[in-house]
Scaffold this motif. Structure first.
Motif, short mmCIF file in Angstrom:
data_model
loop_
_atom_site.label_atom_id
_atom_site.label_comp_id
_atom_site.label_asym_id
_atom_site.label_seq_id
_atom_site.Cartn_x
_atom_site.Cartn_y
_atom_site.Cartn_z
N GLY A 1 0.82 -1.22 0.00
CA GLY A 1 0.00 0.00 0.00
C GLY A 1 0.85 1.26 0.00
O GLY A 1 0.55 2.23 -0.72
N ALA A 2 1.92 1.25 0.80
CA ALA A 2 2.82 2.41 0.83
C ALA A 2 3.49 2.62 -0.52
O ALA A 2 3.64 3.76 -0.99
N LEU A 3 3.88 1.51 -1.16
CA LEU A 3 4.52 1.62 -2.47
C LEU A 3 3.53 2.11 -3.52
O LEU A 3 3.88 2.92 -4.40
N ALA A 4 2.27 1.67 -3.44
CA ALA A 4 1.24 2.14 -4.38
C ALA A 4 0.98 3.63 -4.18
O ALA A 4 0.84 4.38 -5.17
N LEU A 5 0.94 4.07 -2.95
CA LEU A 5 0.75 5.50 -2.67
C LEU A 5 1.92 6.32 -3.19
O LEU A 5 1.74 7.41 -3.75
N THR A 6 3.13 5.78 -3.01
CA THR A 6 4.32 6.45 -3.55
C THR A 6 4.25 6.54 -5.07
O THR A 6 4.63 7.56 -5.67
N SER A 7 3.73 5.49 -5.72
CA SER A 7 3.59 5.50 -7.16
C SER A 7 2.60 6.57 -7.62
O SER A 7 2.82 7.26 -8.62
N ILE A 8 1.51 6.72 -6.87
CA ILE A 8 0.54 7.77 -7.19
C ILE A 8 1.18 9.14 -7.10
O ILE A 8 1.00 10.01 -7.97
N VAL A 9 1.96 9.36 -6.03
CA VAL A 9 2.65 10.64 -5.86
C VAL A 9 3.63 10.87 -7.00
O VAL A 9 3.75 11.99 -7.53
N ARG A 10 4.33 9.82 -7.41
CA ARG A 10 5.28 9.96 -8.53
C ARG A 10 4.57 10.37 -9.81
O ARG A 10 5.06 11.24 -10.55
N LEU A 11 3.41 9.78 -10.08
CA LEU A 11 2.67 10.13 -11.29
C LEU A 11 2.13 11.55 -11.23
O LEU A 11 2.11 12.26 -12.24
N ILE A 12 1.69 12.00 -10.06
CA ILE A 12 1.15 13.35 -9.92
C ILE A 12 2.25 14.40 -10.06
O ILE A 12 2.08 15.42 -10.75
N THR A 13 3.38 14.16 -9.39
CA THR A 13 4.44 15.17 -9.34
C THR A 13 5.43 15.08 -10.50
O THR A 13 6.13 16.04 -10.79
N GLY A 14 5.50 13.91 -11.13
CA GLY A 14 6.49 13.72 -12.19
C GLY A 14 7.90 13.49 -11.67
O GLY A 14 8.86 13.50 -12.45
N ALA A 15 8.04 13.28 -10.35
CA ALA A 15 9.36 13.04 -9.76
C ALA A 15 9.71 11.56 -9.88
O ALA A 15 9.63 10.79 -8.92
N ASN A 16 10.10 11.15 -11.09
CA ASN A 16 10.37 9.74 -11.34
C ASN A 16 11.59 9.23 -10.58
O ASN A 16 11.79 8.02 -10.43
N GLY A 17 12.40 10.17 -10.11
CA GLY A 17 13.61 9.76 -9.40
C GLY A 17 13.37 9.13 -8.05
O GLY A 17 14.27 8.48 -7.51
N ILE A 18 12.18 9.28 -7.48
CA ILE A 18 11.98 8.78 -6.12
C ILE A 18 11.94 7.26 -6.05
O ILE A 18 12.13 6.69 -4.97
N THR A 19 11.72 6.58 -7.18
CA THR A 19 11.71 5.12 -7.16
C THR A 19 12.54 4.51 -8.30
O THR A 19 12.32 3.36 -8.66
N ASN A 20 13.48 5.27 -8.86
CA ASN A 20 14.26 4.67 -9.94
C ASN A 20 15.35 3.76 -9.38
O ASN A 20 15.64 3.75 -8.19
N VAL A 21 15.97 2.99 -10.26
CA VAL A 21 16.95 1.98 -9.85
C VAL A 21 18.14 2.61 -9.15
O VAL A 21 18.62 2.11 -8.12
N SER A 22 18.62 3.73 -9.69
CA SER A 22 19.79 4.39 -9.10
C SER A 22 19.50 4.86 -7.68
O SER A 22 20.34 4.74 -6.78
N GLN A 23 18.29 5.42 -7.49
CA GLN A 23 17.91 5.89 -6.15
C GLN A 23 17.86 4.73 -5.17
O GLN A 23 18.36 4.83 -4.04
N MET A 24 17.27 3.61 -5.58
CA MET A 24 17.15 2.47 -4.69
C MET A 24 18.50 1.82 -4.42
O MET A 24 18.77 1.34 -3.31
#
Length: 424
Positions: free
Chosen positions: A36-59
């Motif tokens: 659920g937390a990851l799905a909520l994070t995905s929604i935030v990423r789509l709204i804000t366009g901040a794709n870096g919050i869950t990309n491979v390099s970040q992780m």
């Protein structure tokens, strides 16, 4: 009386949940919460366009930053499960960084790993002698070890490193790499999937990709130590005896457990794990020792252990959370932290709804107001100051500990003084 029966009988009462702890979250429920937390994070990423919050390099960066925190926290867990508070984790990490780099640049990185662990064990042994044999206050001893380790390495560094190429009074010569690996095929496929920026699927790909891309061998060992510690402490007679010393040492001694031996072993292992965390900093994260390299990670590891309720799995989640927030400093920090303000606001609103359902209306109202203020901050700005980005890991540490305080249960005899013969 057999040894397993002794350990089980001694420890069994201490394993029963008490009222303040609430119900322990089962694995399926925990997985649903994480999803659920990851799905909520995905929604935030789509709204804000901040794709870096869950990309491979970040992780991948988050994993690297989480490892030393997790190792320090795991060291604290071993000590405190035996009833010894280990505030000296920071000092034991410092010893690990120095001894690891000192041996590593002379005899190779794997020798550095072993010697760094020994350095941490020496700090653990000193803490054990002072607290267990001489019954000195655990907090006082831990603080003293932190100061002693810092002073000792400052004294030894000029003697060991000056005169060598790349070395100075505050820095060691470079150490050879332990090597990194990526899983062929899987790593590239997950990276490509993450680049599609799909809802949820790409975020899972980014999380898994960070775990299999450009990973150090020492990272693999550190991750394996989490389930190994759980198995040893919760599924073996040795672990049951050790934990009984942290729950009720008098009862343990009365049933034949050598409390001193188990406390000593636990604290020395604790120091070794913290030393391994220091080795990771001076050989993997940076290929050299540098004064001030630990930067308080020993204390954050202690916070991760408390967040995890003195359990390896919870500790790993806490270390991952703190490592992730720390990684925001290195990769697009301002934009990513600004996007996470929206995530924080949504989580606070969800928390307010949950509190209202449980009829805790005052707490629900306060939580909702805080969430509204965070959302107003997000909506009224386009970025956050760099100072906020730098402070994010420490703020998250305080907030998480404050929110999780109500469900915590430390070992009953944690920090209590004990003298041999009390159980006879």
């Amino acid at each position: 009386m057999t040894a397993p029966t002794t350990a089980t009988d001694v420890n069994q009462p201490s394993l029963q949940p008490t009222a303040p702890t609430g119900r322990r979250m089962s694995l399926p429920v925990l997985m649903l919460v994480i999803a659920g937390a990851l799905a909520l994070t995905s929604i935030v990423r789509l709204i804000t366009g901040a794709n870096g919050i869950t990309n491979v390099s970040q992780m991948s960066t988050a994993l690297q930053l989480a490892v030393p925190i997790g190792l320090a926290g795991l060291g604290g867990l071993w000590a405190e499960r035996a009833g010894v508070v280990n505030i000296g984790l920071e000092g034991m990490m410092i010893l690990g960084t120095w001894f690891g780099a000192w041996a590593g640049f002379q005899w190779g990185p794997w020798t550095g790993v072993l010697v760094g662990i020994v350095g941490g064990c020496l700090g653990g042994l000193l803490h054990a002698i002072v607290t267990i044999t001489f019954n000195v206050n655990h907090i006082v001893s831990g603080v003293a070890i932190n100061i002693l380790a810092l002073g000792a390495t400052r004294y030894l560094a000029p003697l060991a490193f000056e005169g060598h190429q790349g070395g100075s009074a505050k820095q060691s010569p470079p150490v050879d790499s332990l090597g990194h690996f990526s899983i062929p095929g899987l790593s590239g496929w997950l990276d490509s999937l993450n680049d599609q920026h799909w809802f949820f699927v790409s975020d899972i790909a980014g999380l898994l990709g960070g775990l299999v891309t450009d990973v150090s061998w020492l990272t693999l060992i550190a991750v394996a130590l989490i389930p190994a510690s759980w198995y040893i402490l919760w599924r073996t007679p040795f672990g049951l005896r050790l934990r009984s010393c942290g729950e009720n040492p008098v009862a343990a001694e009365s049933l034949g457990v050598n409390v001193y031996k188990y406390k000593y072993l636990a604290v020395i292992i604790s120091g070794g794990l913290a030393g391994l965390g220091g080795v990771f900093l001076s050989i993997v994260a940076n290929p050299f020792y540098l004064e001030g390299q630990t930067s308080g990670r020993g204390y954050i590891g202690l916070a991760a252990m408390i967040f995890g309720n003195w359990m390896p799995g919870g500790l790993a989640i806490g270390a991952g959370l703190f490592g992730y927030t720390d990684s925001l400093n290195l990769r697009g920090g301002s934009a990513n932290v600004h996007a996470l303000l929206l995530l924080g606001a949504l989580l606070l609103v969800a928390g307010a709804i949950w509190l209202a359902i449980r009829k805790k209306y005052v707490k629900a109202a306060i939580t909702f107001v805080v969430g509204a203020l965070v959302f107003a901050w997000y909506a009224g700005t386009n970025e956050v100051p760099n100072q906020v980005v730098s402070a994010t890991p420490y703020v998250v540490t305080l907030v998480v500990l404050a929110l999780s305080a109500q469900r915590l249960r430390m070992p009953k005899a944690d920090g209590m003084q004990y003298r041999k013969g009390q159980g006879k």
